[in-house]
Design an enzyme around this catalytic site. Structure first.
Site, PDB file in Angstrom:
ATOM      1  N   ASP A 101       5.304   6.290   0.211  1.00 21.08           N
ATOM      2  CA  ASP A 101       5.124   7.676  -0.221  1.00 21.08           C
ATOM      3  C   ASP A 101       3.786   7.845  -0.961  1.00 21.08           C
ATOM      4  O   ASP A 101       3.071   8.814  -0.759  1.00 21.08           O
ATOM      5  CB  ASP A 101       6.314   8.044  -1.121  1.00 21.08           C
ATOM      6  CG  ASP A 101       6.357   9.514  -1.391  1.00 21.08           C
ATOM      7  OD1 ASP A 101       6.467  10.276  -0.409  1.00 21.08           O
ATOM      8  OD2 ASP A 101       6.242   9.907  -2.566  1.00 21.08           O
TER       9      ASP A 101
ATOM     10  N   LYS B 230       0.301   9.986  -0.060  1.00 21.14           N
ATOM     11  CA  LYS B 230      -0.330  10.950  -0.974  1.00 21.14           C
ATOM     12  C   LYS B 230      -1.814  10.659  -1.170  1.00 21.14           C
ATOM     13  O   LYS B 230      -2.642  11.581  -1.135  1.00 21.14           O
ATOM     14  CB  LYS B 230       0.386  10.934  -2.325  1.00 21.14           C
ATOM     15  CG  LYS B 230       1.764  11.572  -2.240  1.00 21.14           C
ATOM     16  CD  LYS B 230       2.534  11.393  -3.533  1.00 21.14           C
ATOM     17  CE  LYS B 230       3.903  12.042  -3.442  1.00 21.14           C
ATOM     18  NZ  LYS B 230       4.788  11.625  -4.540  1.00 21.14           N
TER      19      LYS B 230
END
Ligand code: ADP
Ligand code: ASP
Ligand code: MG
Length: 814
Positions: A677, A681
């Site tokens: 994740d 980003k």
């Protein structure tokens, strides 16, 4: 004298005719001519009946019966019993003649335009007779007068032209020698000098009334219909349309010519020459002021008065390299069309003179192609011209207003608002009077185009956003609640009207064109149809609303794959799903390019730092010429929560479990814990900073044991966390011994990115990062040593929902 005309809906049955009685009864101090249409729907029934008979289909008799029933019922409901029999027998005997006429068509298997006019004339004849009888029976001084004895025309059946000299003399003579207070006359019908019945064109009762009003120089012509005047756009297609209080003859003529059916276009000419005001009123709301049509008050009033549309249009264009060299080509082109009795609604010619393009009625298109190709056979043969083709299925929309000529930028505004909503324009014309700017578009786009233009020119104060929301879990449901709470504020303060038209979760989906009531969306959704992504998309396309926004609150790859289809339709996309922007670079670029090309914002602020304005800030830095050199960030609210709460009194397993329960992790917590994740980003941050990067180029030093990384489901994953507790304790211990805190850090510098667990010493910007907070340090050309810092809650459903909401408001202000 006053002339009042009542349309088909206003005299559709006894109930409506009683309203007419009350309106006419209220007029005092002047005589009245009451012109009426056939009872609503009767003209169409008469035409269908004649067509069936000419096709020798005995079904025509059923229609005749229906026509008979409607009139006889009306008499029985209106007249006192003792006066019924005379009226009933008169109507029956007229219907017998009608039956004989249609039987004739049945026997010989054809109709002629002359017979059709005779047949349809019964609609107005019967309605006007019945109404005159009723007005009389109900205490008014009323009589019936057959318009065919007054209005004389040529013999162009179906749309005859009035011979004014004879007609005016007849009308004046009649009213001079007759003193009855209320004179009821059939609209639409007339007769030729030879005594044949003719008609003035569909919708022609308005014209009858205008001809009478002009002849007697009436003080006013009142058109009583089923809407409260002439509207800023067809009220059946544009809910926000409003009745226009005051309009000039020319504007009204232009609007009606381009489809505002409320007034039959030829109606204005006779009254204009006598300067007689027209008032358009609603039979069903007689107290509404309606619309007043008079001479123009130059320079006063709004620039754009109304928007109209006319369907069933085809474009025929004549083009070819030889156009410039052939003399008199336009003359010949129009002559051919005119000889074939094809009327031209709109003309455009490119200044290069390479083509002439005309808009005509769709039903004339095939004939036009044949006659034009025949007439230019030689030029086509010698390749100076291309064979003409007709493009069907089109419509014209037009902006109309006397004062448009003195204002710049109107057409720019018209075309840019249509463009933003993906309405493709096939041709444009602006009249020399500049009272009208018209555009040809495909029929399917008419409703959207009208609403878009109406919003742009009449509702500048409020912009409507139409939302289609996919995913109503943690984030989605919070988002809907926030919209519900803010709706009023947004409308009043930001002039944004947010309407959620469609909602879907993985099981069901529901749509409501008026907006799903947000206090009740769960109920509505549970009763919806089975969810289906293709059908969700198909429905959004079918509704074809302006300012449509697709909101993705899922983490699904399949949903992310749909963005392209939305953007291609100029539907904006707002998403908290990171998959699309962290997919391969080409896909990311393509979506950004489509968003630009189709004027449909693609916003994903919540992909990084939930509701924190990180991407928006970055966008402004770049747009104003800054360059990003380095980014350092803690971007995982979930990992921050986990490492902030984990110590030698807790277990790693429990803390992760808690993070999941409190909504700080993705549905699959491994996505967070493995660092994927965070990789996504930092990848998105790098890309938005203008660097080309792919996810497999990011270095990830995961702290998770190999075994945890390889698990296939959440249960197995949590089991490995329990099993490897000592390893996690070891990480904590090492950091604590050095007086450091553990933070999962993402870095981007020199075109390279990496993510991993770092020991952060006291005093560092990251050291005091609480709970699930995020922090980003941007080192840029303008912020070389002291970075620009954005810090705050970076995970959780409520802040994510508010970030999505903020993106939607950005689109509203776009
Ligand atoms: P009538 O039978 O009374 O003559 P029409 O059906 O001919 O009535 O005309 C009224 C209808 O015109 C309205 O019901 C509406 O649907 C349509 N219409 C189209 N454009 C406009 C407009 N700009 N303003 C008002 N009505 C319009
Ligand atoms: N009854 C005719 C029609 O339907 C004329 C009219 O209503 O104005 O076209
Ligand atoms: Mg009409």
């Amino acid at each position: 004298m006053k002339v009042l005309k009542f349309g088909g809906t206003s005299v559709a049955s006894s109930q409506e005719i009683r309203r007419v009685r009350s309106i006419v009864g209220n007029i005092t101090g002047t005589r009245v001519a009451v012109v009426v249409s056939a009872m609503g729907g009767i003209t169409d029934l008469l035409l269908t009946m004649a067509t069936l008979a000419s096709e020798q289909d005995p079904e025509y008799k059923k229609i005749l019966k229906e026509i008979e029933n409607r009139h006889l019922t009306c008499i029985r409901e209106l007249l006192p019993v003792d006066q019924q029999s005379a009226a009933l027998s008169k109507v029956k005997s007229e219907l017998n003649i009608l039956e004989t006429l249609v039987e004739g068509a049945f026997l010989i298997g054809e109709t002629t335009p002359r017979l059709l006019d005779k047949v349809v004339s019964y609609g107005e004849l019967l309605s006007s007779f019945i109404i005159s009888q009723f007005l009389n029976a109900d205490g008014l001084d009323a009589c019936f007068k057959d318009s065919r004895e007054l209005i004389i025309t040529n013999e162009v059946f179906g749309k005859a032209a009035v011979r004014f000299e004879e007609t005016n003399a007849n009308i004046r003579d009649y009213f001079e020698h007759n003193n009855t207070q209320v004179n009821v006359l059939p609209g639409f019908i007339a007769s030729s000098s030879n005594g044949n019945s003719t008609t003035l064109g569909r919708g022609g009762s308005d014209y009858t009334a205008a001809v009478i009003a002009a002849a007697v120089e009436a003080e006013e012509l009142e058109i009583w219909t089923d809407v409260s005047g002439m509207y800023t756009a067809n009220p059946k297609l544009v809910k926000q349309a409003k009745a226009i209080e005051h309009i000039s003859y020319e504007e009204a003529m232009e609007l009606s010519h381009f489809g505002a059916k409320v007034l039959y276009p030829p109606t204005i000419q006779p009254v204009l020459s006598k300067n007689i005001p027209i008032r358009i009123k609603n039979t069903f709301q007689p107290d509404s002021p309606g619309t007043l049509v008079t001479r123009s008050e130059n320079g006063k009033g709004k620039t754009v008065r109304g928007i109209s549309n006319i369907g069933g249009i085809a474009l025929v264009s004549l083009e070819g390299p030889g156009m410039i060299g052939i003399p008199g080509i336009s003359k010949r082109f129009f002559e051919v069309l005119s000889l074939a009795e094809i009327s031209v609604v709109m003309i455009t010619q490119a200044s290069s003179e390479h083509s002439i393009c005309v808009g005509i009625a769709e039903q004339d298109a095939d004939l036009a192609v044949t006659v034009v190709n025949e007439a230019f056979a030689y030029e086509i043969e010698s390749r100076k011209l291309k064979p003409v083709l007709a493009e069907k299925g089109l419509a014209i929309i037009a902006l109309v207003g006397d004062n448009m000529k003195s204002h710049q930028g109107l057409s720019g505004k018209m075309f840019s608002s249509l463009g933003k909503n993906n309405v493709n324009i096939r041709a444009i014309a602006q009249g020399a009077s500049e009272r009208n700017i018209s555009a040809v578009i495909v029929q399917e786009d008419v409703k959207k185009a009208l609403n878009t233009l109406h919003e742009a020119f009449f509702e500048e104060q409020v912009k409507q956003l139409n939302l289609f929301v996919m995913g109503v879990g943690n984030v989605g449901s919070k988002f809907l609640n926030q919209v519900q709470q803010q709706k009023k504020y947004l409308k009043e303060n930001l002039k944004l009207n947010i309407r959620v038209v469609g909602i879907s979760n993985s099981r069901t989906m529901a749509f409501d064109e008026n907006g799903i009531p947000l206090t009740d969306w769960e109920q509505v959704l549970s009763k919806g149809q089975p969810a289906n992504a293709d059908q969700f998309l198909a429905q959004i396309r079918k509704l074809n609303y302006r300012n449509s926004i697709f909101v993705d609150n899922t983490a699904s790859e399949d949903v992310a794959a749909m963005y392209e289809s939305f953007l291609l339709q100029s539907i904006s996309v707002v998403t908290c799903n990171k998959i699309a922007c962290s997919s391969d670079y080409e896909n990311y670029r393509k979506l950004k390019r489509l968003a630009r090309e189709y004027n449909a914002p693609f916003l994903f602020e919540t992909n990084v730092g939930a509701g924190l304005p990180i991407l928006d800030t970055l966008k402004h830095l770049i747009a104003s010429g800054d360059r990003v050199h380095k980014i350092q960030a803690v971007l995982s609210g979930s990992l921050n929560f986990v490492w902030n709460n984990f110590n030698d009194n807790t277990t790693f397993y429990e803390v992760v479990k808690q993070a999941q329960e409190e909504g700080y992790t993705e549905p699959d917590p491994k996505i967070d814990l493995s660092g994927i994740d965070v990789m996504r980003k930092i990848l998105i941050l790098a890309r938005e900073s203008g660097y080309q990067l792919d996810i497999d180029a990011i270095e990830n030093k995961s702290f998770l044991p190999e075994e945890s990384l390889e698990t296939k489901d959440n249960d197995a994953f949590f089991n490995t966390l329990e099993k490897h507790e000592p390893a996690f304790q070891q990480l904590y211990k090492e950091a604590a011994e050095e007086d450091c805190k553990l933070k999962y850090v993402a870095e981007f510098a020199d075109g390279q990115a990496n993510v991993g667990l770092h020991k952060i010493p006291r005093g560092h910007d990251f050291y005091n990062l609480e709970g699930s907070d995020n922090i980003v340090l941007f080192y840029t050309e303008r912020y070389p040593r002291q970075p620009l810092i954005i810090k705050g809650a970076g995970a959780g459903a409520a802040v994510t929902a508010s970030g999505i909401f903020a993106d939607i408001i950005r689109i509203g202000n776009f």
